[in-house]
Design a protein around this motif. Structure first.
Motif, PDB file in Angstrom:
ATOM      1  N   LYS A 146      33.762 -82.874 -67.378  1.00 62.45           N
ATOM      2  CA  LYS A 146      32.889 -82.004 -66.561  1.00 62.45           C
ATOM      3  C   LYS A 146      31.943 -81.138 -67.396  1.00 62.45           C
ATOM      4  O   LYS A 146      31.163 -80.384 -66.842  1.00 62.45           O
ATOM      5  CB  LYS A 146      33.725 -81.100 -65.647  1.00 62.45           C
ATOM      6  N   ILE A 147      32.029 -81.224 -68.697  1.00 57.69           N
ATOM      7  CA  ILE A 147      31.125 -80.435 -69.551  1.00 57.69           C
ATOM      8  C   ILE A 147      30.253 -81.339 -70.393  1.00 57.69           C
ATOM      9  O   ILE A 147      29.048 -81.164 -70.497  1.00 57.69           O
ATOM     10  CB  ILE A 147      31.935 -79.469 -70.449  1.00 57.69           C
ATOM     11  N   GLY A 148      30.848 -82.380 -70.999  1.00 56.06           N
ATOM     12  CA  GLY A 148      30.077 -83.300 -71.803  1.00 56.06           C
ATOM     13  C   GLY A 148      30.514 -83.244 -73.259  1.00 56.06           C
ATOM     14  O   GLY A 148      31.659 -82.885 -73.588  1.00 56.06           O
ATOM     15  N   THR A 149      29.611 -83.633 -74.138  1.00 51.02           N
ATOM     16  CA  THR A 149      29.897 -83.721 -75.562  1.00 51.02           C
ATOM     17  C   THR A 149      29.623 -82.381 -76.232  1.00 51.02           C
ATOM     18  O   THR A 149      28.547 -81.797 -76.075  1.00 51.02           O
ATOM     19  CB  THR A 149      29.029 -84.807 -76.210  1.00 51.02           C
ATOM     20  N   GLY A 153      14.487 -80.230 -77.775  1.00 49.88           N
ATOM     21  CA  GLY A 153      14.827 -79.505 -76.553  1.00 49.88           C
ATOM     22  C   GLY A 153      15.425 -78.158 -76.854  1.00 49.88           C
ATOM     23  O   GLY A 153      15.034 -77.487 -77.828  1.00 49.88           O
ATOM     24  N   GLU A 154      16.437 -77.780 -76.016  1.00 45.85           N
ATOM     25  CA  GLU A 154      17.057 -76.474 -76.131  1.00 45.85           C
ATOM     26  C   GLU A 154      18.573 -76.616 -76.116  1.00 45.85           C
ATOM     27  O   GLU A 154      19.111 -77.673 -75.764  1.00 45.85           O
ATOM     28  CB  GLU A 154      16.610 -75.572 -74.972  1.00 45.85           C
ATOM     29  N   LEU A 155      19.254 -75.537 -76.504  1.00 51.97           N
ATOM     30  CA  LEU A 155      20.721 -75.529 -76.478  1.00 51.97           C
ATOM     31  C   LEU A 155      21.214 -75.254 -75.072  1.00 51.97           C
ATOM     32  O   LEU A 155      20.606 -74.489 -74.318  1.00 51.97           O
ATOM     33  CB  LEU A 155      21.266 -74.450 -77.419  1.00 51.97           C
ATOM     34  N   ASP A 196      20.659 -81.341 -71.371  1.00 48.92           N
ATOM     35  CA  ASP A 196      20.157 -82.633 -70.878  1.00 48.92           C
ATOM     36  C   ASP A 196      20.214 -83.729 -71.933  1.00 48.92           C
ATOM     37  O   ASP A 196      19.424 -84.681 -71.895  1.00 48.92           O
ATOM     38  CB  ASP A 196      18.717 -82.498 -70.359  1.00 48.92           C
ATOM     39  N   TYR A 197      21.135 -83.629 -72.901  1.00 48.03           N
ATOM     40  CA  TYR A 197      21.265 -84.691 -73.906  1.00 48.03           C
ATOM     41  C   TYR A 197      22.676 -84.651 -74.488  1.00 48.03           C
ATOM     42  O   TYR A 197      23.184 -83.577 -74.835  1.00 48.03           O
ATOM     43  CB  TYR A 197      20.253 -84.522 -75.035  1.00 48.03           C
ATOM     44  N   SER A 198      23.338 -85.855 -74.597  1.00 47.13           N
ATOM     45  CA  SER A 198      24.717 -85.889 -75.087  1.00 47.13           C
ATOM     46  C   SER A 198      24.969 -86.984 -76.129  1.00 47.13           C
ATOM     47  O   SER A 198      26.094 -87.114 -76.622  1.00 47.13           O
ATOM     48  CB  SER A 198      25.682 -86.097 -73.902  1.00 47.13           C
ATOM     49  N   LYS A 199      23.950 -87.757 -76.486  1.00 49.55           N
ATOM     50  CA  LYS A 199      24.138 -88.867 -77.427  1.00 49.55           C
ATOM     51  C   LYS A 199      24.035 -88.370 -78.861  1.00 49.55           C
ATOM     52  O   LYS A 199      23.098 -88.651 -79.591  1.00 49.55           O
ATOM     53  CB  LYS A 199      23.120 -89.968 -77.156  1.00 49.55           C
ATOM     54  N   ILE A 200      25.043 -87.591 -79.253  1.00 53.17           N
ATOM     55  CA  ILE A 200      25.081 -87.002 -80.590  1.00 53.17           C
ATOM     56  C   ILE A 200      26.071 -87.789 -81.439  1.00 53.17           C
ATOM     57  O   ILE A 200      27.152 -88.156 -80.979  1.00 53.17           O
ATOM     58  CB  ILE A 200      25.494 -85.520 -80.527  1.00 53.17           C
TER      59      ILE A 200
END
Length: 842
Positions: free
Chosen positions: A756-759, A788-790, A815-819
């Motif tokens: 529910k939060i992501g990476t 983008g932003e944090l 809006d981004y999780s592909k780290i």
């Protein structure tokens, strides 16, 4: 004022014992005796603050609400008053327009009635002539018939003796043919008619018996005779083709015409029917009327259609050309005139101080900031009787236009340079103006009395600019002076007189005068006033003149000392009263024969000027809109300038325009002399402009409308302040520079997947600082993957605003999780840097 309250009333109001209040006031050292003692407002507030704070605050709040309500009511009343005033003004303007339209219609009806009366008069005369001629012709025909039989044989003999011959070129013989009865009738008709009408001025209408005789003046008689003679002389009548092409002028003839001439005047000039002109315009898709003015393009098209050649002339110069063409200058009538000298140089180099010493007056004391604000013209008589006319031009570079105008009317230029300073930019500009005007230069090296004065340095800097003075073997005169002490000032004046003798300055001292407006202003009690430097002739009280677009009659003349004079001759500066409006500095004043001629020229010039200004109005087209979108629209600061004199307005506008760049610009929508009025505010409101007033104020109506329309009015008395304010305004319109500032870098060492939060990236800040509000770049193998932003920045389990170098933190991106592990996150911010306006005047 409210009535003081008593202690027992206050006690009852806040529900406490009055004895407590009395004791409290006595402790405070106030003089109270018992519960009936009245207290003032300040004591009442003290009691309320001590015993009933909440109630006191409520009362204060209520008072504030009442005050605001009163202010709102007054504001609404003021707005209603302004609205009603505007309605009254609009109604008045509508009534005035309707009145003018009705008056114009009435004038047209009167003119049409006059034309009908003229036609009726001419028709009546011709009808009377025809009636008389018919009766006389009948009598003569009967008489001729009786004599015809008896004279038949004699007539044959006469015809044989006087047989007509055909005349050929070069033959001198002239044979007269015998008159026929019709010829006799016509001759007698004309002779009798002329004798009767010229003698009595009366024509009897026999077709209406019992009516009064009609009376005609001499002009009507002459017109009627001319019309009858013209109708008889059919052989000499001019014939034109329908196309309107003339056949009596050479093909290479050039017609001189001014732009915005009316259709009627153009037709009169080229002698083609007005109907043909209008027809051609209709063929070209233009609907014009007989009194409509046509522009240069239309005139050129019509000239091409009618196969004629036209040359466009400046109508404002027409009167000058006419005067010069008719004015014959006899060398014997010329007389020596005083030289006109202009003093130029850098600011604070001593121009006005030198003139002060010569005139023995303190001009500087009356000028704002100690700087000459307006051009002044003065005549100075020397001890030996010679007269010199001085023009004092301001030295600040904002007055470049005024100095240029001064150089155009001068004979000799004195360029003053301070010996303790150097050759400055304004000095070079003054030299350039003098060279462009082709006038001789005299260098005055001033302030030789001051410590550190080095005249040789000045001469050396002048020589570096190819200006070699006489002291160094050159041809340009130079004099070392001290304007403050008067050292060598007499020598400088002698040098001026000597230079004037070499120039041999002469002018015609009599006849109709001509002059140039040096300065102009609007005086509240007098009206339009101008300082005029007479060039030739004698300007007298009562002379009718035209100056620029305006006309007038000389009501009064004043010299430079303020004394009234009756006339002014060549090279004499004089203050002229009697202008219909304020002329522009540099306008030519020409004395005319009478008021009518001056007004006609003035009206014609004004009409053409309005047409030219209307044509120059900018119209936004679709192409222009597209161009501005593609290129980036230039931001503008629209200004409306009002001042006390034309010279200051001109200099102020010139200074403002110099501030314009490719990104921001000053646009002057209007400039004028006099007080700021209601019409100025309305124009500024419609144009979103700021009103700049120089040494003028705004009237009460203008201030009210400015407040209602939210129009800003700025008042200045020194040009520096006005230029600085506009400079700052333009600087504020510049788009700021945006620079990127590196803050820090964090390296991803571990990844955590949280439902529910992501990476969440576990990172270490390896340089700088990681900030929560910063912008970020996600970099992988040297390539930017994401900008983008944090979403969050945490230190352990706590939210953090920033994490310093060497510390660990948790980061999630918005809006981004592909780290991936090994990625780096760069932190940066965008800083807005205010730009400076790059201008030649700053």
């Amino acid at each position: 004022m409210s009535k003081p309250k008593r202690i027992y009333q206050i006690a009852k109001q806040i529900n406490i014992s009055h004895q407590e209040i009395v004791s409290f006031l006595k402790e405070k050292g106030l003089d109270v005796t018992n519960h009936m003692s009245p207290v003032e407002e300040d004591v009442y507030e003290l009691i309320m603050k001590n015993f009933a704070t909440d109630l006191f605050q409520i009362e204060q709040d209520q008072k504030e609400l009442d005050r605001k309500a009163l202010e709102d009511q007054r504001r609404l009343e003021e707005e209603e008053r302004i609205r009603k005033a505007e309605e009254v003004r609009e109604a008045r303007d509508l009534e005035e327009r309707q009145r003018r339209e009705a008056e114009d219609q009435r004038k047209q009806e009167i003119e049409e009635a006059k034309r009908r009366v003229e036609r009726i008069k001419v028709d009546a005369i011709e009808l009377a002539i025809r009636e008389k001629d018919e009766a006389e012709a009948k009598q003569l025909a009967e008489a001729d018939a009786e004599k015809e039989k008896a004279e038949k044989e004699k007539e044959k003999e006469v015809k044989k003796a006087s047989k007509p011959t055909i005349l050929r070129p070069g033959e001198d013989a002239v044979v007269e043919l015998p008159e026929t009865p019709a010829d006799k009738i016509i001759a007698k008709k004309i002779e009798r008619k002329i004798k009767h009408v010229v003698k009595t001025g009366v024509e009897i209408d026999k077709s209406k018996k019992g009516k009064k005789r009609r009376t005609f003046d001499q002009k009507e008689v002459d017109a009627s005779i001319k019309k009858v003679m013209t109708s008889m002389d059919t052989g000499k009548k001019r014939k034109r083709r329908r196309e309107g092409k003339r056949d009596d002028f050479p093909e290479d003839y050039v017609y001189r015409v001014s732009e915005f001439v009316s259709v009627h005047d153009f037709a009169e000039l080229i002698e083609i029917d007005v109907a043909d002109i209008i027809g051609k315009c209709m063929d070209m898709g233009m609907m014009v009327t007989i009194n409509q003015r046509i522009d240069q393009d239309t005139i050129e098209l019509l000239a091409e259609e009618f196969e004629i050649k036209v040359e466009f002339v400046d109508d404002t110069a027409t009167i000058q050309e006419e005067v010069e063409a008719h004015e014959e200058v006899d060398e014997s009538e010329l007389a020596p005139r005083p030289p006109v000298v202009t003093i130029m140089g850098h600011v604070d180099h001593g121009k006005t101080s030198l003139l002060d010493y010569v005139r023995k007056t303190d001009v500087i004391a009356g000028e704002a900031g100690g700087i000459t604000q307006h051009i002044g013209a003065y005549s100075v008589q020397l001890k030996d009787g010679n007269v010199i006319t001085f023009l004092d031009t301001p030295g600040h570079e904002a007055f470049t236009a005024m100095r240029a105008r001064g150089a155009q009317v001068t004979d000799i230029v004195i360029i003053i340079v301070a010996a303790d300073d150097a050759v400055m930019p304004q000095t070079i500009e003054a030299i350039d103006h003098a060279k462009a005007a082709g006038v001789p230069i005299i260098f005055a090296i001033n302030k030789i009395d001051k410590p550190g004065a080095d005249p040789e340095k000045v001469r050396r800097e002048l020589s570096e600019r190819n200006l070699l003075v006489e002291s160094w073997g050159g041809k340009i005169p130079d004099v070392e002076i001290s304007a403050k002490l008067g050292t060598n000032v007499e020598e400088l004046l002698d040098t001026i007189v000597l230079e004037a003798e070499i120039l041999d300055l002469k002018a015609k001292p009599s006849g109709m005068a001509r002059g140039i407006v040096v300065e102009s202003r609007l005086d509240r009690g007098i009206g339009a006033v101008a300082t005029v430097l007479v060039n030739r002739g004698k300007l007298k009280i009562g002379d009718a003149f035209v100056c620029g677009d305006f006309s007038g009659r000389v009501r009064a003349l004043k010299n430079d000392h303020g004394d009234r004079i009756k006339f002014a001759g060549p090279s004499t500066p004089v203050e002229v009263h009697g202008f219909s409006d304020v002329p522009r500095a540099g306008d030519l004043l020409v004395v005319m024969k009478n008021d009518k001629e001056a007004r006609e020229v003035s009206v014609q010039r004004s009409q053409i000027r309005r047409e030219q200004e209307f044509k120059r109005m900018r119209h936004m087209t679709l192409d222009e809109i597209s161009r501005q979108i593609s290129e980036g629209k230039v931001k503008e600061v629209p200004l409306l300038i009002k001042g006390d004199v034309d010279g200051s307005i001109e200099a102020l506008a010139d200074s403002f325009m110099k501030l314009s760049t490719s990104e921001v610009a000053v646009r002057i929508i209007h400039r004028g002399i006099g007080m700021i009025k209601e019409t100025d505010v309305l124009l500024a409101a419609a144009s979103n402009a700021v009103i700049v007033g120089f040494n003028v104020t705004a009237d009460s109506n203008a201030r009210l409308i400015a407040k209602a329309e939210d129009v800003e009015i700025r008042h200045y008395d020194v040009i520096y302040a006005a230029v600085d304010d506009i400079y700052k305004a333009l600087e504020g319109l510049l788009e700021p520079d945006i620079e990127e500032k590196e803050l820090g870098v964090a390296e991803v060492g571990e990844l955590f997947k949280i439902p529910k939060i992501g990476t969440i990236a576990g990172c270490t800040v390896i340089s700088g600082v990681a900030r929560r509000d910063a912008k970020i770049r996600l970099v992988r193998d040297g390539v930017v993957i994401f900008k983008g932003e944090l979403n969050a920045l945490k230190r352990f389990k706590d939210e953090a605003k920033e994490v310093m170098e060497g510390n660990e933190c948790g980061i999630s991106l918005k809006d981004y999780s592909k780290i991936n592990v090994g990625d780096t996150i760069e932190f940066y911010s965008m800083e807005i840097i205010k730009r400076k306006l790059e201008s030649s005047s700053k």
